[in-house]
Design a protein around this motif. Structure first.
Motif, PDB file in Angstrom:
ATOM      1  N   SER A 152       7.505   8.254   5.151  1.00  0.00           N
ATOM      2  CA  SER A 152       6.476   7.872   6.117  1.00  0.00           C
ATOM      3  C   SER A 152       6.659   6.439   6.604  1.00  0.00           C
ATOM      4  CB  SER A 152       5.083   8.051   5.520  1.00  0.00           C
ATOM      5  OG  SER A 152       4.836   7.134   4.479  1.00  0.00           O
ATOM      6  N   ARG A 153       7.537   5.671   5.958  1.00  0.00           N
ATOM      7  CA  ARG A 153       7.844   4.323   6.466  1.00  0.00           C
ATOM      8  C   ARG A 153       8.480   4.391   7.862  1.00  0.00           C
ATOM      9  NH1 ARG A 153       7.679  -0.091   3.067  1.00  0.00           N
ATOM     10  NH2 ARG A 153       7.356   0.306   0.836  1.00  0.00           N
ATOM     11  N   SER A 154       9.028   5.547   8.225  1.00  0.00           N
ATOM     12  CA  SER A 154       9.662   5.688   9.543  1.00  0.00           C
ATOM     13  C   SER A 154       8.777   6.424  10.546  1.00  0.00           C
ATOM     14  CB  SER A 154      10.994   6.437   9.402  1.00  0.00           C
ATOM     15  OG  SER A 154      10.773   7.780   8.981  1.00  0.00           O
ATOM     16  N   PHE A 155       7.553   6.801  10.123  1.00  0.00           N
ATOM     17  CA  PHE A 155       6.684   7.590  10.997  1.00  0.00           C
ATOM     18  C   PHE A 155       6.014   6.715  12.053  1.00  0.00           C
ATOM     19  CE2 PHE A 155       5.589  11.242   7.803  1.00  0.00           C
ATOM     20  CZ  PHE A 155       6.940  11.559   7.738  1.00  0.00           C
ATOM     21  N   ARG A 157       4.690   2.882  15.205  1.00  0.00           N
ATOM     22  CA  ARG A 157       5.408   1.733  14.652  1.00  0.00           C
ATOM     23  C   ARG A 157       4.811   0.437  15.193  1.00  0.00           C
ATOM     24  NH1 ARG A 157      10.294   3.843  12.602  1.00  0.00           N
ATOM     25  NH2 ARG A 157      10.683   1.820  11.661  1.00  0.00           N
ATOM     26  N   LEU A 158       4.885  -0.588  14.398  1.00  0.00           N
ATOM     27  CA  LEU A 158       4.352  -1.899  14.751  1.00  0.00           C
ATOM     28  C   LEU A 158       5.474  -2.806  15.247  1.00  0.00           C
ATOM     29  CD1 LEU A 158       1.972  -2.200  11.698  1.00  0.00           C
ATOM     30  CD2 LEU A 158       1.353  -1.673  14.050  1.00  0.00           C
ATOM     31  N   PRO A 159       5.136  -3.937  15.876  1.00  0.00           N
ATOM     32  CA  PRO A 159       6.178  -4.800  16.466  1.00  0.00           C
ATOM     33  C   PRO A 159       7.276  -5.208  15.498  1.00  0.00           C
ATOM     34  CG  PRO A 159       4.019  -5.471  17.248  1.00  0.00           C
ATOM     35  CD  PRO A 159       3.786  -4.421  16.193  1.00  0.00           C
ATOM     36  N   GLY A 160       6.933  -5.425  14.219  1.00  0.00           N
ATOM     37  CA  GLY A 160       7.939  -5.830  13.244  1.00  0.00           C
ATOM     38  C   GLY A 160       8.707  -4.677  12.643  1.00  0.00           C
ATOM     39  N   GLY A 161       8.432  -3.451  13.098  1.00  0.00           N
ATOM     40  CA  GLY A 161       9.169  -2.285  12.618  1.00  0.00           C
ATOM     41  C   GLY A 161       8.480  -1.479  11.547  1.00  0.00           C
ATOM     42  N   GLU A 162       7.395  -2.000  10.953  1.00  0.00           N
ATOM     43  CA  GLU A 162       6.676  -1.257   9.918  1.00  0.00           C
ATOM     44  C   GLU A 162       5.863  -0.117  10.539  1.00  0.00           C
ATOM     45  OE1 GLU A 162       6.896  -1.812   6.527  1.00  0.00           O
ATOM     46  OE2 GLU A 162       8.457  -3.262   6.999  1.00  0.00           O
ATOM     47  N   SER A 163       5.490   0.841   9.705  1.00  0.00           N
ATOM     48  CA  SER A 163       4.757   2.017  10.167  1.00  0.00           C
ATOM     49  C   SER A 163       3.266   1.897   9.865  1.00  0.00           C
ATOM     50  CB  SER A 163       5.311   3.276   9.484  1.00  0.00           C
ATOM     51  OG  SER A 163       4.432   4.369   9.633  1.00  0.00           O
ATOM     52  N   ALA A 164       2.431   2.070  10.894  1.00  0.00           N
ATOM     53  CA  ALA A 164       0.981   2.074  10.675  1.00  0.00           C
ATOM     54  C   ALA A 164       0.569   3.306   9.874  1.00  0.00           C
ATOM     55  CB  ALA A 164       0.246   2.033  12.013  1.00  0.00           C
ATOM     56  N   TYR A 165       1.336   4.380   9.971  1.00  0.00           N
ATOM     57  CA  TYR A 165       1.086   5.583   9.158  1.00  0.00           C
ATOM     58  C   TYR A 165       1.241   5.237   7.675  1.00  0.00           C
ATOM     59  CZ  TYR A 165       1.520  10.572   7.827  1.00  0.00           C
ATOM     60  OH  TYR A 165       1.343  11.816   7.277  1.00  0.00           O
ATOM     61  N   GLY A 176       1.654  -9.474  10.075  1.00  0.00           N
ATOM     62  CA  GLY A 176       0.478 -10.307  10.271  1.00  0.00           C
ATOM     63  C   GLY A 176      -0.824  -9.605   9.919  1.00  0.00           C
ATOM     64  N   ARG A 177      -1.911 -10.066  10.511  1.00  0.00           N
ATOM     65  CA  ARG A 177      -3.242  -9.528  10.211  1.00  0.00           C
ATOM     66  C   ARG A 177      -3.379  -8.134  10.817  1.00  0.00           C
ATOM     67  NH1 ARG A 177      -7.500 -11.558   7.790  1.00  0.00           N
ATOM     68  NH2 ARG A 177      -9.650 -11.074   8.389  1.00  0.00           N
ATOM     69  N   PHE A 178      -3.869  -7.186   9.989  1.00  0.00           N
ATOM     70  CA  PHE A 178      -3.942  -5.788  10.424  1.00  0.00           C
ATOM     71  C   PHE A 178      -5.229  -5.167   9.883  1.00  0.00           C
ATOM     72  CE2 PHE A 178      -2.727  -1.283  10.565  1.00  0.00           C
ATOM     73  CZ  PHE A 178      -2.134  -1.225  11.822  1.00  0.00           C
ATOM     74  N   SER A 179      -5.864  -4.351  10.705  1.00  0.00           N
ATOM     75  CA  SER A 179      -7.120  -3.706  10.301  1.00  0.00           C
ATOM     76  C   SER A 179      -6.848  -2.518   9.389  1.00  0.00           C
ATOM     77  CB  SER A 179      -7.893  -3.245  11.533  1.00  0.00           C
ATOM     78  OG  SER A 179      -8.246  -4.340  12.341  1.00  0.00           O
ATOM     79  N   ALA A 180      -7.816  -2.224   8.513  1.00  0.00           N
ATOM     80  CA  ALA A 180      -7.663  -1.113   7.575  1.00  0.00           C
ATOM     81  C   ALA A 180      -9.040  -0.587   7.190  1.00  0.00           C
ATOM     82  CB  ALA A 180      -6.915  -1.578   6.320  1.00  0.00           C
ATOM     83  N   LEU A 181      -9.110   0.716   6.915  1.00  0.00           N
ATOM     84  CA  LEU A 181     -10.357   1.323   6.469  1.00  0.00           C
ATOM     85  C   LEU A 181     -10.515   1.131   4.967  1.00  0.00           C
ATOM     86  CD1 LEU A 181     -10.389   4.678   8.453  1.00  0.00           C
ATOM     87  CD2 LEU A 181     -11.470   2.502   9.039  1.00  0.00           C
ATOM     88  N   ARG A 182     -11.706   0.781   4.546  1.00  0.00           N
ATOM     89  CA  ARG A 182     -11.978   0.585   3.131  1.00  0.00           C
ATOM     90  C   ARG A 182     -12.228   1.928   2.443  1.00  0.00           C
ATOM     91  NH1 ARG A 182     -13.543  -4.796   2.003  1.00  0.00           N
ATOM     92  NH2 ARG A 182     -14.136  -6.009   3.829  1.00  0.00           N
ATOM     93  N   THR A 183     -11.981   1.965   1.146  1.00  0.00           N
ATOM     94  CA  THR A 183     -12.426   3.087   0.334  1.00  0.00           C
ATOM     95  C   THR A 183     -13.949   3.056   0.310  1.00  0.00           C
ATOM     96  OG1 THR A 183     -10.436   3.116  -1.014  1.00  0.00           O
ATOM     97  CG2 THR A 183     -12.423   4.041  -2.001  1.00  0.00           C
TER      98      THR A 183
END
Length: 395
Positions: free
Chosen positions: A44-47, A50-58, A342-349
């Motif tokens: 899933s790192r390739s799903f 994709r973000l500007p730095g190449g990482e996966s938001a998935y 950088g700074r990225f939004s995420a849903l909390r548990t």
């Protein structure tokens, strides 16, 4: 302190159900060590997206707060290291095909000898036994096979998948339940155990209401759109401004609903006072409600209905739901600072325990970022040994 502080979880899973579960355990305080393939890691790192730095938001959505260790399980040394990590763990989560972990010397029987207290969770598509045990599957395949897809959509449209990966995510929740149950049992008995959790079984368990109609009425339910087979009204209606409002009313809500909508004739009909009567006249009731709702703007009508305690919910987009004042007030959207994105939004548990202030969501690990730290800390490997392991491709 968080509830699972001091608990170590070793994760041999990838993509969604397992990673979602272990992320929840990490949010609750567990030290989650994610084992990944050198070079590629969790696929899933390739799903996308994709973000500007190449990482996966998935990948970011299901792997926060973990430590990543790259380990080649096809090598003898890699298997030895994996056994060493499992020997010191409280929980192990794996989602390989049945028999794969045994082939690597990492099956439950082998590891239980080293660590009798290990709670070992095998999360597979169809379980460790049964005629489909060797089948592979994905979320939508389970939605199809389980009957969920046949229940989703409108009567005059083809079957549809649920808008979220419901099979994966509900299976992930059952992995968490399994882990917590196993830890409690270990506290009582002193031993861990092997959990055989099949995603297909989880989906079958979600058919509780559909099964009730089959068992009671010999009726195989079909697609009903937003309507509820057992309650009238319970549907989404289009409003004058093009918005949609879902109204779900029980008997005590019926007359206030009619009053707000100006449906005095329906309110005066004693045959409609009880849900059973409204079900018998579903088409008449639904048509009258649809016509009345269509004359009112969505937000104004929603406020008017809630003022008389009639349950009503605006049909919102995902963006609207996340920006809702209540979602914001409950702190469901947090942030983390990633080393490359950088700074990225995420849903909390969503769990809240006695007003405990949980920290911001953890940071998803870069591939292999914690390999040397974890192996030195957990297994006592020195710099020279780690260098040799890296040179030979074990880590």
């Amino acid at each position: 302190m968080r509830p699972l502080d001091g608990i170590t979880v070793v994760e041999f899973s990838r993509v969604l159900a397992g990673p979602f579960a272990t992320q929840i355990l990490a949010d609750l305080g567990a030290d989650v060590i994610k084992i990944e393939r050198p070079g590629g890691g969790d696929e899933s790192r390739s799903f996308e997206p994709r973000l500007p730095g190449g990482e996966s938001a998935y990948f970011f959505a299901f792997n926060r707060g973990k430590r990543s260790v790259t380990l080649n399980l096809r090598t003898t040394r890699g298997q030895e290291i994996a056994r060493g990590l499992a020997a010191g763990a409280d929980v192990l989560v794996e989602n390989f095909m049945p028999g794969t972990m045994d082939k690597y010397g990492l099956g439950y029987e082998a590891l239980a000898t080293l660590n009798p207290g290990l709670v070992y969770i095998s999360s597979t598509g169809f379980g460790q036994s049964g005629p489909y045990a060797d089948r592979k599957g994905y979320d939508t395949v389970f939605q199809a096979l389980s009957g969920i897809m046949s229940l989703t959509g409108h009567p005059d449209t083809p079957p549809a998948k649920v808008g979220i990966p419901v099979s994966d995510m509900t299976s992930g929740l059952w992995i968490v339940i399994s882990a917590l149950t196993g830890l409690l049992e270990r506290k009582n008995s002193g031993r861990g155990g092997h959990v055989d959790l099949a995603m297909m079984d989880v989906q079958a368990s979600l058919l509780a209401l559909a099964a009730a109609r089959i068992f009671a009425l010999d009726e195989d339910p079909g697609r009903t759109g937003t309507a509820h087979l057992g309650r009238v009204p319970s549907s989404a209606f289009e409003c004058a401004d093009g918005g949609w409002l879902h109204i779900s009313a029980s008997d005590q809500h019926w007359k206030p609903l009619c009053e707000v909508l100006g449906l005095g004739e329906l309110a005066a009909d004693p045959a409609l006072d009880a849900n059973e009567g409204r079900i018998a006249q579903r088409e008449r009731v639904t048509a009258a409600l649809a016509a009345a709702v269509a004359r009112r703007p969505r937000d104004e009508l929603a406020v008017a209905l809630r003022a008389v305690d009639v349950p009503a919910g605006e049909v919102k987009t995902a963006r609207e739901a996340l920006a809702d004042p209540h979602t914001i007030a409950r702190g469901m959207v947090g942030h983390f600072d990633h080393p490359t994105e950088g700074r990225f939004s995420a849903l909390r548990t969503p769990l809240r325990l006695d007003e405990t202030e949980y920290p911001e969501p953890g940071v998803p690990p870069l591939l292999g970022a914690d390999t040397e730290e974890v192996l030195a800390e957990r297994l006592g490997l020195d710099h020279d040994e780690l260098a040799r392991l890296r040179e030979e491709g074990t880590i």
